[in-house]
Design a protein around this motif. Structure first.
Motif, PDB file in Angstrom:
ATOM      1  N   SER A  63       1.118 -10.853   9.635  1.00  0.00           N
ATOM      2  CA  SER A  63       1.470 -10.280   8.351  1.00  0.00           C
ATOM      3  C   SER A  63       0.508  -9.176   7.961  1.00  0.00           C
ATOM      4  O   SER A  63      -0.619  -9.114   8.448  1.00  0.00           O
ATOM      5  CB  SER A  63       1.454 -11.369   7.274  1.00  0.00           C
ATOM      6  N   CYS A  64       0.977  -8.328   7.055  1.00  0.00           N
ATOM      7  CA  CYS A  64       0.162  -7.234   6.546  1.00  0.00           C
ATOM      8  C   CYS A  64       0.374  -7.130   5.042  1.00  0.00           C
ATOM      9  O   CYS A  64       1.499  -6.881   4.596  1.00  0.00           O
ATOM     10  CB  CYS A  64       0.547  -5.941   7.227  1.00  0.00           C
ATOM     11  N   ALA A  65      -0.696  -7.342   4.309  1.00  0.00           N
ATOM     12  CA  ALA A  65      -0.653  -7.191   2.853  1.00  0.00           C
ATOM     13  C   ALA A  65      -1.105  -5.784   2.498  1.00  0.00           C
ATOM     14  O   ALA A  65      -2.076  -5.280   3.063  1.00  0.00           O
ATOM     15  CB  ALA A  65      -1.557  -8.221   2.198  1.00  0.00           C
ATOM     16  N   LYS A  80       5.942  -8.784  -2.787  1.00  0.00           N
ATOM     17  CA  LYS A  80       4.564  -9.092  -2.410  1.00  0.00           C
ATOM     18  C   LYS A  80       3.898  -7.938  -1.687  1.00  0.00           C
ATOM     19  O   LYS A  80       2.735  -8.044  -1.283  1.00  0.00           O
ATOM     20  CB  LYS A  80       4.520 -10.343  -1.538  1.00  0.00           C
ATOM     21  N   LYS A  81       4.634  -6.835  -1.524  1.00  0.00           N
ATOM     22  CA  LYS A  81       4.107  -5.661  -0.820  1.00  0.00           C
ATOM     23  C   LYS A  81       3.475  -6.078   0.502  1.00  0.00           C
ATOM     24  O   LYS A  81       2.271  -5.882   0.743  1.00  0.00           O
ATOM     25  CB  LYS A  81       3.120  -4.887  -1.694  1.00  0.00           C
ATOM     26  N   SER A  82       4.280  -6.685   1.325  1.00  0.00           N
ATOM     27  CA  SER A  82       3.787  -7.125   2.620  1.00  0.00           C
ATOM     28  C   SER A  82       4.872  -6.956   3.669  1.00  0.00           C
ATOM     29  O   SER A  82       6.071  -6.918   3.346  1.00  0.00           O
ATOM     30  CB  SER A  82       3.340  -8.587   2.561  1.00  0.00           C
ATOM     31  N   HIS A 112       5.911  -8.257   7.840  1.00  0.00           N
ATOM     32  CA  HIS A 112       5.660  -9.311   8.806  1.00  0.00           C
ATOM     33  C   HIS A 112       6.249  -8.930  10.145  1.00  0.00           C
ATOM     34  O   HIS A 112       7.264  -8.226  10.202  1.00  0.00           O
ATOM     35  CB  HIS A 112       6.285 -10.623   8.315  1.00  0.00           C
ATOM     36  N   CYS A 129      -1.373  -2.769  11.539  1.00  0.00           N
ATOM     37  CA  CYS A 129      -0.385  -2.471  10.510  1.00  0.00           C
ATOM     38  C   CYS A 129      -0.454  -0.980  10.195  1.00  0.00           C
ATOM     39  O   CYS A 129      -1.556  -0.381  10.192  1.00  0.00           O
ATOM     40  CB  CYS A 129      -0.698  -3.300   9.265  1.00  0.00           C
ATOM     41  N   LEU A 156      -4.562  -1.780   3.839  1.00  0.00           N
ATOM     42  CA  LEU A 156      -3.710  -2.686   4.601  1.00  0.00           C
ATOM     43  C   LEU A 156      -4.588  -3.766   5.221  1.00  0.00           C
ATOM     44  O   LEU A 156      -5.595  -3.448   5.876  1.00  0.00           O
ATOM     45  CB  LEU A 156      -2.960  -1.930   5.703  1.00  0.00           C
ATOM     46  N   GLU A 211      -4.340  -7.100   7.685  1.00  0.00           N
ATOM     47  CA  GLU A 211      -3.530  -7.933   8.573  1.00  0.00           C
ATOM     48  C   GLU A 211      -4.060  -9.361   8.621  1.00  0.00           C
ATOM     49  O   GLU A 211      -5.259  -9.601   8.390  1.00  0.00           O
ATOM     50  CB  GLU A 211      -3.507  -7.384  10.005  1.00  0.00           C
ATOM     51  N   LYS A 229      10.058  -7.217   5.552  1.00  0.00           N
ATOM     52  CA  LYS A 229       9.130  -6.894   4.479  1.00  0.00           C
ATOM     53  C   LYS A 229       9.504  -7.651   3.209  1.00  0.00           C
ATOM     54  O   LYS A 229      10.648  -8.025   3.008  1.00  0.00           O
ATOM     55  CB  LYS A 229       9.067  -5.400   4.204  1.00  0.00           C
TER      56      LYS A 229
END
Length: 115
Positions: free
Chosen positions: A21-23, A75-77, A79, A95, A4, A6, A71
């Motif tokens: 955001s968190c990818a 993009k698998k993220s 916010h 995250c 994860l 951020e 979410k």
């Protein structure tokens, strides 16, 4: 193993907004809970907001009505939109991902709100 990452923290003035955001990298179980925790200096880490894979949201009382979580599955993220920020929102924001195989945490992003 999921990672994860951020982004989006920073310094803002009270009353302003910020989006963090968190990818998420790796394969994620379809049954999960994603969310955000925060930790201010000298305090314990606390829940800010979570979002289940079923779409259920949960917010800390202190942020209800000001923060929203969303979410992007493609993009698998995830916010966190933070509005009407207060100095007491100042913290490192982490995250969080829960899956049946366990928890994963990001490294954190700092949010500082000046009065």
């Amino acid at each position: 193993q999921v990672q994860l990452v951020e982004s989006g923290g920073g310094l803002v003035q009270a009353g302003e907004s910020l989006r963090i955001s968190c990818a998420m990298y790796g394969t994620i179980f379809s049954y999960n809970v994603m969310g955000w925790y925060r930790q201010a200096p000298g305090k314990q880490r606390e829940l800010v907001a979570t979002l289940t894979s079923g779409g259920n949201e949960n917010f800390a009382d202190s942020v209800k009505g000001r923060f929203t979580i969303s979410k992007d599955n493609a993009k698998k993220s995830i916010h966190l939109q933070m509005n009407s920020l207060k100095p007491e929102d100042t913290a490192a924001y982490y995250c969080y991902l829960w899956e049946p195989r366990g928890d994963t945490w990001g490294q954190g992003t700092q949010v500082t709100v000046s009065s």
